[in-house]
Design a protein around this motif. Structure first.
Motif, PDB file in Angstrom:
ATOM      1  N   TYR A  24      -0.613  -5.170   0.638  1.00 34.87           N
ATOM      2  CA  TYR A  24      -1.646  -4.404   1.359  1.00 34.87           C
ATOM      3  C   TYR A  24      -1.933  -5.040   2.716  1.00 34.87           C
ATOM      4  O   TYR A  24      -2.016  -4.351   3.736  1.00 34.87           O
ATOM      5  CB  TYR A  24      -2.923  -4.353   0.528  1.00 34.87           C
ATOM      6  N   ILE A  25      -2.076  -6.352   2.735  1.00 35.90           N
ATOM      7  CA  ILE A  25      -2.361  -7.058   3.987  1.00 35.90           C
ATOM      8  C   ILE A  25      -1.227  -6.865   4.981  1.00 35.90           C
ATOM      9  O   ILE A  25      -1.450  -6.567   6.161  1.00 35.90           O
ATOM     10  CB  ILE A  25      -2.582  -8.560   3.714  1.00 35.90           C
ATOM     11  N   ALA A  26       0.003  -7.041   4.500  1.00 32.39           N
ATOM     12  CA  ALA A  26       1.157  -6.897   5.391  1.00 32.39           C
ATOM     13  C   ALA A  26       1.260  -5.481   5.942  1.00 32.39           C
ATOM     14  O   ALA A  26       1.533  -5.281   7.125  1.00 32.39           O
ATOM     15  CB  ALA A  26       2.431  -7.263   4.635  1.00 32.39           C
ATOM     16  N   ASP A  27       1.028  -4.478   5.084  1.00 28.66           N
ATOM     17  CA  ASP A  27       1.131  -3.079   5.511  1.00 28.66           C
ATOM     18  C   ASP A  27       0.023  -2.677   6.474  1.00 28.66           C
ATOM     19  O   ASP A  27       0.165  -1.718   7.233  1.00 28.66           O
ATOM     20  CB  ASP A  27       1.095  -2.159   4.293  1.00 28.66           C
ATOM     21  N   ASN A  28      -1.100  -3.394   6.426  1.00 25.26           N
ATOM     22  CA  ASN A  28      -2.229  -3.048   7.287  1.00 25.26           C
ATOM     23  C   ASN A  28      -2.415  -4.023   8.451  1.00 25.26           C
ATOM     24  O   ASN A  28      -3.451  -4.010   9.119  1.00 25.26           O
ATOM     25  CB  ASN A  28      -3.511  -2.984   6.451  1.00 25.26           C
ATOM     26  N   ASP A  29      -1.421  -4.876   8.680  1.00 22.63           N
ATOM     27  CA  ASP A  29      -1.438  -5.808   9.820  1.00 22.63           C
ATOM     28  C   ASP A  29      -2.675  -6.713   9.833  1.00 22.63           C
ATOM     29  O   ASP A  29      -3.165  -7.086  10.895  1.00 22.63           O
ATOM     30  CB  ASP A  29      -1.366  -5.042  11.154  1.00 22.63           C
ATOM     31  N   ASN A  30      -3.171  -7.054   8.641  1.00 23.55           N
ATOM     32  CA  ASN A  30      -4.347  -7.931   8.572  1.00 23.55           C
ATOM     33  C   ASN A  30      -3.937  -9.342   8.161  1.00 23.55           C
ATOM     34  O   ASN A  30      -4.405  -9.885   7.173  1.00 23.55           O
ATOM     35  CB  ASN A  30      -5.371  -7.373   7.572  1.00 23.55           C
ATOM     36  N   LEU A  31      -3.021  -9.930   8.914  1.00 25.89           N
ATOM     37  CA  LEU A  31      -2.484 -11.248   8.557  1.00 25.89           C
ATOM     38  C   LEU A  31      -3.346 -12.350   9.147  1.00 25.89           C
ATOM     39  O   LEU A  31      -2.931 -13.111  10.028  1.00 25.89           O
ATOM     40  CB  LEU A  31      -1.039 -11.357   9.046  1.00 25.89           C
ATOM     41  N   GLY A  32      -4.584 -12.443   8.670  1.00 26.65           N
ATOM     42  CA  GLY A  32      -5.533 -13.425   9.192  1.00 26.65           C
ATOM     43  C   GLY A  32      -5.058 -14.847   9.054  1.00 26.65           C
ATOM     44  O   GLY A  32      -5.212 -15.674   9.969  1.00 26.65           O
ATOM     45  N   ASN A 101     -10.040  -7.972   4.740  1.00 22.25           N
ATOM     46  CA  ASN A 101      -8.918  -7.751   3.837  1.00 22.25           C
ATOM     47  C   ASN A 101      -9.382  -7.434   2.416  1.00 22.25           C
ATOM     48  O   ASN A 101      -8.916  -6.478   1.790  1.00 22.25           O
ATOM     49  CB  ASN A 101      -8.007  -8.981   3.803  1.00 22.25           C
ATOM     50  N   THR A 102     -10.283  -8.268   1.900  1.00 21.54           N
ATOM     51  CA  THR A 102     -10.715  -8.093   0.504  1.00 21.54           C
ATOM     52  C   THR A 102     -11.508  -6.799   0.316  1.00 21.54           C
ATOM     53  O   THR A 102     -11.315  -6.085  -0.666  1.00 21.54           O
ATOM     54  CB  THR A 102     -11.558  -9.288   0.029  1.00 21.54           C
ATOM     55  N   SER A 103     -12.399  -6.490   1.256  1.00 20.53           N
ATOM     56  CA  SER A 103     -13.181  -5.260   1.137  1.00 20.53           C
ATOM     57  C   SER A 103     -12.275  -4.035   1.293  1.00 20.53           C
ATOM     58  O   SER A 103     -12.431  -3.031   0.589  1.00 20.53           O
ATOM     59  CB  SER A 103     -14.308  -5.225   2.171  1.00 20.53           C
ATOM     60  N   GLY A 104     -11.319  -4.128   2.205  1.00 16.86           N
ATOM     61  CA  GLY A 104     -10.383  -3.020   2.393  1.00 16.86           C
ATOM     62  C   GLY A 104      -9.497  -2.826   1.178  1.00 16.86           C
ATOM     63  O   GLY A 104      -9.216  -1.678   0.783  1.00 16.86           O
ATOM     64  N   GLN A 106     -10.268  -3.591  -1.936  1.00 18.52           N
ATOM     65  CA  GLN A 106     -11.086  -3.015  -3.006  1.00 18.52           C
ATOM     66  C   GLN A 106     -11.239  -1.502  -2.816  1.00 18.52           C
ATOM     67  O   GLN A 106     -11.205  -0.735  -3.793  1.00 18.52           O
ATOM     68  CB  GLN A 106     -12.467  -3.684  -3.046  1.00 18.52           C
ATOM     69  N   LYS A 107     -11.411  -1.072  -1.575  1.00 22.93           N
ATOM     70  CA  LYS A 107     -11.502   0.363  -1.298  1.00 22.93           C
ATOM     71  C   LYS A 107     -10.177   1.051  -1.639  1.00 22.93           C
ATOM     72  O   LYS A 107     -10.160   2.159  -2.179  1.00 22.93           O
ATOM     73  CB  LYS A 107     -11.852   0.597   0.165  1.00 22.93           C
ATOM     74  N   TYR A 108      -9.082   0.377  -1.305  1.00 25.81           N
ATOM     75  CA  TYR A 108      -7.765   0.935  -1.626  1.00 25.81           C
ATOM     76  C   TYR A 108      -7.594   1.094  -3.138  1.00 25.81           C
ATOM     77  O   TYR A 108      -7.132   2.132  -3.623  1.00 25.81           O
ATOM     78  CB  TYR A 108      -6.660   0.034  -1.069  1.00 25.81           C
ATOM     79  N   LEU A 109      -7.980   0.055  -3.904  1.00 19.23           N
ATOM     80  CA  LEU A 109      -7.855   0.102  -5.358  1.00 19.23           C
ATOM     81  C   LEU A 109      -8.682   1.242  -5.949  1.00 19.23           C
ATOM     82  O   LEU A 109      -8.232   1.955  -6.854  1.00 19.23           O
ATOM     83  CB  LEU A 109      -8.293  -1.229  -5.979  1.00 19.23           C
ATOM     84  N   SER A 110      -9.903   1.403  -5.434  1.00 18.59           N
ATOM     85  CA  SER A 110     -10.782   2.470  -5.917  1.00 18.59           C
ATOM     86  C   SER A 110     -10.176   3.838  -5.628  1.00 18.59           C
ATOM     87  O   SER A 110     -10.167   4.736  -6.484  1.00 18.59           O
ATOM     88  CB  SER A 110     -12.157   2.345  -5.262  1.00 18.59           C
TER      89      SER A 110
END
Length: 236
Positions: A24-32, A101-104, A106-110
């Motif tokens: 998910y992180i890689a696909d959303n460019d959120n590589l903090g 990342n984590t909040s996003g 969780q929204k994806y999982l929901s």
């Protein structure tokens, strides 16, 4: 029922599975974490360049006779302050990215679970209406619709169970309306593809069919038959 349909549909199951956190992180460019490590390397390089003990700055201080002076100490202090300030800023960015990342995720999982549930209900209805009791075909239908592994098992099992239940009820109704004997009713049920245990249900139902019910069905009009079928459908 196949012993392990997961092996047969390995690639489709992989395609339908929910994304892992890393994916998910890689696909959303959120590589903090990656950005943080890059920033720390950059800060360490800048700090080394500004170190009064090495490089051109060291040579300049030595030439001016300022090595070991208060001015050199001042430069060191400023360099360290700048470094720590920028490092803390990088840490702050990292924490914000982690929260994002984590909040996003969780929204994806929901959202994923909600969509899966809706698709499953639709496929269950479709399997039930198809009148097919083939688990493998139902399982493949669930996968083709995009359902993940665990839910695909539930979807196929529930859909085929409802299809089988409807077939039993329809066979009983047909037998009653056409005055079939218990044995003929069972044969009719087997002709629909029902396994012996379910065909026996039809046999038992017709065996206990009382005279009052026989008279009721014998006098039923086509409209009455339609209304009966509709009422049975609503009860299910």
């Amino acid at each position: 029922m196949p012993t392990n349909p997961a092996l047969k549909y390995k690639e489709k199951l992989k395609e339908n599975a929910k994304m892992s956190y890393d994916t998910y992180i890689a696909d959303n460019d959120n590589l903090g974490e990656v950005k943080y490590r890059d920033k720390v390397r950059e800060l360490n390089t800048d700090k080394k360049i500004s170190d009064t003990n090495y490089g051109s700055l060291s040579d300049s201080l030595a030439t001016a006779g300022l090595s070991g002076s208060g001015y050199e100490d001042y430069l060191k202090t400023q360099t360290e302050k700048t470094y720590l300030k920028q490092l803390n800023a990088a840490i702050g960015d990292l924490k914000r990215d982690e929260y994002k990342n984590t909040s996003g995720y969780q929204k994806y999982l929901s959202s994923f679970a909600s969509l899966q549930s809706k698709i499953s209900e639709s496929v269950i209805d479709s399997i039930a209406e198809s009148g097919s009791f083939d688990f493998d075909a139902a399982y493949k239908k669930a996968l083709d619709a995009g359902i993940s592994e665990d839910l695909a098992f539930h979807t196929a099992a529930r859909g085929t169970a409802l299809a089988r239940k409807a077939a039993v009820e329809n066979a009983i109704t047909f037998a009653k309306l056409n005055g079939l004997s218990p044995l003929r009713a069972k044969k009719y049920a087997e002709g629909l593809g029902l396994e012996d245990i379910y065909a026996e249900e039809v046999y038992d139902a017709i065996s206990t069919f009382n005279m009052f019910e026989k008279d009721y069905f014998a006098s039923m009009t086509s409209d009455g038959y339609y209304e009966y079928i509709m009422s049975q459908s609503k009860n299910n």
